[in-house]
Design a protein around this motif. Structure first.
Motif, PDB file in Angstrom:
ATOM      1  N   MET A 168       7.164  18.871  17.786  1.00 58.52           N
ATOM      2  CA  MET A 168       6.422  20.079  18.179  1.00 58.52           C
ATOM      3  C   MET A 168       6.194  20.998  16.986  1.00 58.52           C
ATOM      4  N   THR A 169       7.184  21.065  16.085  1.00 63.20           N
ATOM      5  CA  THR A 169       7.026  21.875  14.871  1.00 63.20           C
ATOM      6  C   THR A 169       5.891  21.323  14.013  1.00 63.20           C
ATOM      7  N   GLY A 207      10.766   6.052  13.576  1.00 63.51           N
ATOM      8  CA  GLY A 207      11.818   6.069  14.589  1.00 63.51           C
ATOM      9  C   GLY A 207      11.347   6.624  15.922  1.00 63.51           C
ATOM     10  N   LEU A 208      10.041   6.588  16.150  1.00 67.72           N
ATOM     11  CA  LEU A 208       9.484   7.178  17.373  1.00 67.72           C
ATOM     12  C   LEU A 208       8.919   6.151  18.347  1.00 67.72           C
ATOM     13  N   ALA A 209       8.727   4.921  17.903  1.00 63.89           N
ATOM     14  CA  ALA A 209       8.032   3.925  18.730  1.00 63.89           C
ATOM     15  C   ALA A 209       8.704   3.725  20.087  1.00 63.89           C
ATOM     16  N   ARG A 210      10.018   3.659  20.105  1.00 66.02           N
ATOM     17  CA  ARG A 210      10.691   3.390  21.378  1.00 66.02           C
ATOM     18  C   ARG A 210      10.607   4.569  22.341  1.00 66.02           C
ATOM     19  N   LEU A 239       7.988  10.477   6.846  1.00 69.34           N
ATOM     20  CA  LEU A 239       8.886   9.334   6.942  1.00 69.34           C
ATOM     21  C   LEU A 239      10.319   9.746   6.604  1.00 69.34           C
ATOM     22  N   HIS A 240      10.474  10.520   5.541  1.00 72.09           N
ATOM     23  CA  HIS A 240      11.802  10.984   5.145  1.00 72.09           C
ATOM     24  C   HIS A 240      12.400  11.885   6.240  1.00 72.09           C
ATOM     25  N   THR A 241      11.604  12.785   6.779  1.00 74.00           N
ATOM     26  CA  THR A 241      12.075  13.734   7.793  1.00 74.00           C
ATOM     27  C   THR A 241      12.481  13.039   9.079  1.00 74.00           C
ATOM     28  N   PHE A 242      11.623  12.146   9.566  1.00 70.76           N
ATOM     29  CA  PHE A 242      11.859  11.528  10.871  1.00 70.76           C
ATOM     30  C   PHE A 242      12.810  10.337  10.819  1.00 70.76           C
ATOM     31  N   SER A 243      13.062   9.797   9.629  1.00 67.31           N
ATOM     32  CA  SER A 243      13.954   8.642   9.557  1.00 67.31           C
ATOM     33  C   SER A 243      15.421   9.052   9.495  1.00 67.31           C
ATOM     34  N   GLN A 244      15.691  10.345   9.493  1.00 64.85           N
ATOM     35  CA  GLN A 244      17.077  10.824   9.525  1.00 64.85           C
ATOM     36  C   GLN A 244      17.699  10.471  10.877  1.00 64.85           C
ATOM     37  N   PRO A 245      19.004  10.211  10.913  1.00 66.59           N
ATOM     38  CA  PRO A 245      19.659   9.879  12.187  1.00 66.59           C
ATOM     39  C   PRO A 245      19.837  11.133  13.054  1.00 66.59           C
ATOM     40  N   ILE A 246      18.836  11.415  13.860  1.00 64.81           N
ATOM     41  CA  ILE A 246      18.893  12.585  14.745  1.00 64.81           C
ATOM     42  C   ILE A 246      18.611  12.149  16.181  1.00 64.81           C
ATOM     43  N   SER A 247      18.984  12.990  17.112  1.00 63.26           N
ATOM     44  CA  SER A 247      18.793  12.670  18.532  1.00 63.26           C
ATOM     45  C   SER A 247      17.321  12.798  18.922  1.00 63.26           C
ATOM     46  N   TRP A 248      16.981  12.255  20.100  1.00 68.02           N
ATOM     47  CA  TRP A 248      15.615  12.360  20.593  1.00 68.02           C
ATOM     48  C   TRP A 248      15.236  13.827  20.799  1.00 68.02           C
ATOM     49  N   GLU A 249      16.161  14.653  21.286  1.00 66.28           N
ATOM     50  CA  GLU A 249      15.855  16.074  21.503  1.00 66.28           C
ATOM     51  C   GLU A 249      15.480  16.742  20.180  1.00 66.28           C
ATOM     52  N   MET A 270       0.853  -1.179   0.000  1.00 70.56           N
ATOM     53  CA  MET A 270       0.000   0.000   0.000  1.00 70.56           C
ATOM     54  C   MET A 270       0.894   1.236   0.000  1.00 70.56           C
ATOM     55  N   SER A 271       0.615   2.166  -0.904  1.00 68.47           N
ATOM     56  CA  SER A 271       1.446   3.362  -0.988  1.00 68.47           C
ATOM     57  C   SER A 271       1.017   4.377   0.070  1.00 68.47           C
ATOM     58  N   LEU A 272       1.951   5.188   0.458  1.00 69.04           N
ATOM     59  CA  LEU A 272       1.692   6.196   1.485  1.00 69.04           C
ATOM     60  C   LEU A 272       1.255   7.501   0.842  1.00 69.04           C
ATOM     61  N   PRO A 273       0.386   8.263   1.528  1.00 69.29           N
ATOM     62  CA  PRO A 273       0.062   9.612   1.044  1.00 69.29           C
ATOM     63  C   PRO A 273       1.356  10.444   1.000  1.00 69.29           C
ATOM     64  N   ALA A 274       1.391  11.460   0.146  1.00 70.43           N
ATOM     65  CA  ALA A 274       2.598  12.288  -0.026  1.00 70.43           C
ATOM     66  C   ALA A 274       3.071  12.891   1.299  1.00 70.43           C
ATOM     67  N   ALA A 275       2.148  13.384   2.118  1.00 72.89           N
ATOM     68  CA  ALA A 275       2.539  13.989   3.400  1.00 72.89           C
ATOM     69  C   ALA A 275       3.163  12.955   4.329  1.00 72.89           C
ATOM     70  N   ALA A 276       2.681  11.712   4.253  1.00 71.08           N
ATOM     71  CA  ALA A 276       3.248  10.647   5.076  1.00 71.08           C
ATOM     72  C   ALA A 276       4.658  10.301   4.600  1.00 71.08           C
ATOM     73  N   GLU A 277       4.872  10.321   3.277  1.00 73.66           N
ATOM     74  CA  GLU A 277       6.214  10.089   2.728  1.00 73.66           C
ATOM     75  C   GLU A 277       7.183  11.165   3.231  1.00 73.66           C
ATOM     76  N   THR A 278       6.715  12.407   3.252  1.00 65.69           N
ATOM     77  CA  THR A 278       7.534  13.516   3.747  1.00 65.69           C
ATOM     78  C   THR A 278       7.885  13.296   5.211  1.00 65.69           C
TER      79      THR A 278
END
Length: 135
Positions: free
Chosen positions: A28-29, A109-112, A11-21, A1-9
């Motif tokens: 929040m943004t 990358g938010l489940a944990r 996924l791309h944004t949050f899957s980057q290797p960044i800290s929890w902070e 099943m394909s993701l809506p465009a906003a969901a793809e965005t």
């Protein structure tokens, strides 16, 4: 099943290797981008039970699929709601019922980082969406 465009965005944004902070700030943004609900929409009828924070949800059918809007009194929850909305908006009612919420937040990358109460609250919101959609 394909993701809506906003969901793809998302996924791309949050899957980057960044800290929890950094993820928390990003959350929040995203939450700030939610369309506000009117005072009438912030009614007891639209309040989702099963959430520690106050959460309101409204939904309407649109061309055979569903569009939802949500609000919360908690900044992090607004961000989580925004990520839930980008995943579900535009889905037909039947797909709402079968959405794997845990998998979506794992992909982001938010489940944990979700406490049991936040996870339960998000499941309550998804369940309420399915009820609104008649699924």
């Amino acid at each position: 099943m394909s993701l809506p465009a906003a969901a793809e965005t998302a996924l791309h944004t949050f899957s980057q290797p960044i800290s929890w902070e950094q993820r928390a700030r990003l959350l929040m943004t995203w939450g700030e981008q939610l369309a506000p609900l009117s005072e009438d929409e912030r009614s007891d009828t639209n309040q989702v039970s099963g959430c520690e924070s106050q959460v309101w949800l409204v939904g309407a059918p649109h061309n055979g699929s569903w569009q939802f809007r949500a609000a919360s009194d908690a900044r992090l929850i607004r961000g989580l709601l925004a990520l839930l909305l980008v995943r579900v908006n535009g889905l037909p009612a039947a797909e709402l019922h079968s959405l794997d919420l845990a998998d979506w937040f794992t992909q982001l990358g938010l489940a944990r980082h979700l406490s049991p109460s936040r996870s339960n609250g998000l499941h309550a919101v998804l369940k309420r969406m399915a009820e609104i959609a008649g699924a």
